[in-house]
Write a protein that holds these residues in place. Structure first.
Motif: not given
Ligand code: ZN
Length: 246
Positions: A150-161
């Motif tokens: 719930d932040l500007p840009g609506g970013p969705v974290p994608v795990p990329t370890p």
């Protein structure tokens, strides 16, 4: 830092060219999300880039960190100290951001690779920007929820370890873009290639894992790759992944 270093790359998405590393600003009205924060020596540049967009650092709702290497967290401390800006990363990256351990290339490893083209000039620039200064984000917290933030840009974290154990990319579904951090880049001073690629292997904490995280990236609905290093790349992210694998 001047206006020519700040590029609108999609609706409400701005790439800032910090010289040898990028950071990004996502805008929604008066509010911003900052993704990554340059080297310690870029802290003033990060603030300048926000002001060049006509914003105040207080407009930054949060700093999102792809991974806690020195070239991506430089302004985190100053922004928190002056403006109380929160910083979020994956739960797996939090202890790294707190510097309970360090998964970053060491000066000895860099020296061992100094024969490679571009490594020594890059290292000198990195040192000048504070790349060897101990840097931590003691206030870093895990993402406040799962799925779209719930932040500007609506970013969705994608795990990329892989590059680090808690590295994240950020998918921006509304504009069909993905911020790939250092899991997939399009150039680096230590590379003679441009275009989608992996960083030289000595930068990765876990190279096989980094290669494996290309698969979830390839499945994203995105036609714009916005990396931690290098220029934006236009085209299906699956094609970028295929180029990086080759
Ligand atoms: Zn980096």
């Amino acid at each position: 830092m001047n206006r020519s270093d700040v590029h609108q790359v999609a609706d409400g998405v701005f790439r800032v060219d910090g010289g040898i590393v990028n950071w990004y600003l996502l805008r929604d009205g008066r509010d911003l999300t900052l993704v990554d924060a340059g080297y310690p020596g870029n802290a003033g540049d990060v603030e300048s880039s926000i002001r060049l967009l006509g914003h105040d650092p207080r407009d930054v709702r949060a700093l999102l960190v792809t991974h806690a290497h020195a070239d991506h967290i430089g302004a985190a401390g100053p922004l928190h100290a002056q403006y109380d800006t929160p910083a979020y990363c994956s739960a797996a990256e939090v202890p790294h951001a707190h510097r309970e351990f360090l998964e970053q290339v060491t000066p000895v490893q860099v020296l061992a690779n100094a024969w490679r083209p571009g490594v020594l000039p890059w290292a000198l620039r990195a040192i000048r920007l504070g790349g060897t200064t101990p840097t931590a984000v003691p206030h870093a917290q895990p993402f406040p929820g799962t799925g779209p933030l719930d932040l500007p840009g609506g970013p969705v974290p994608v795990p990329t370890p892989g590059h680090t154990r808690g590295h994240s990319a950020f998918h921006l579904p509304s504009v069909g873009a993905v911020l790939t951090g250092d899991g997939l880049v399009t150039g680096h001073p230590t590379s003679r290639r441009t275009g989608p690629q992996l960083l030289p292997g000595f930068f990765d904490h876990d190279r096989p894992a980094t290669v494996a995280t290309l698969a979830p990236l390839a499945g994203l609905d995105a036609e714009l790759v916005l990396p931690g290093h290098g220029e934006p790349w236009h085209g299906p992210v699956a094609d970028a992944v295929a180029a990086a694998r080759s």
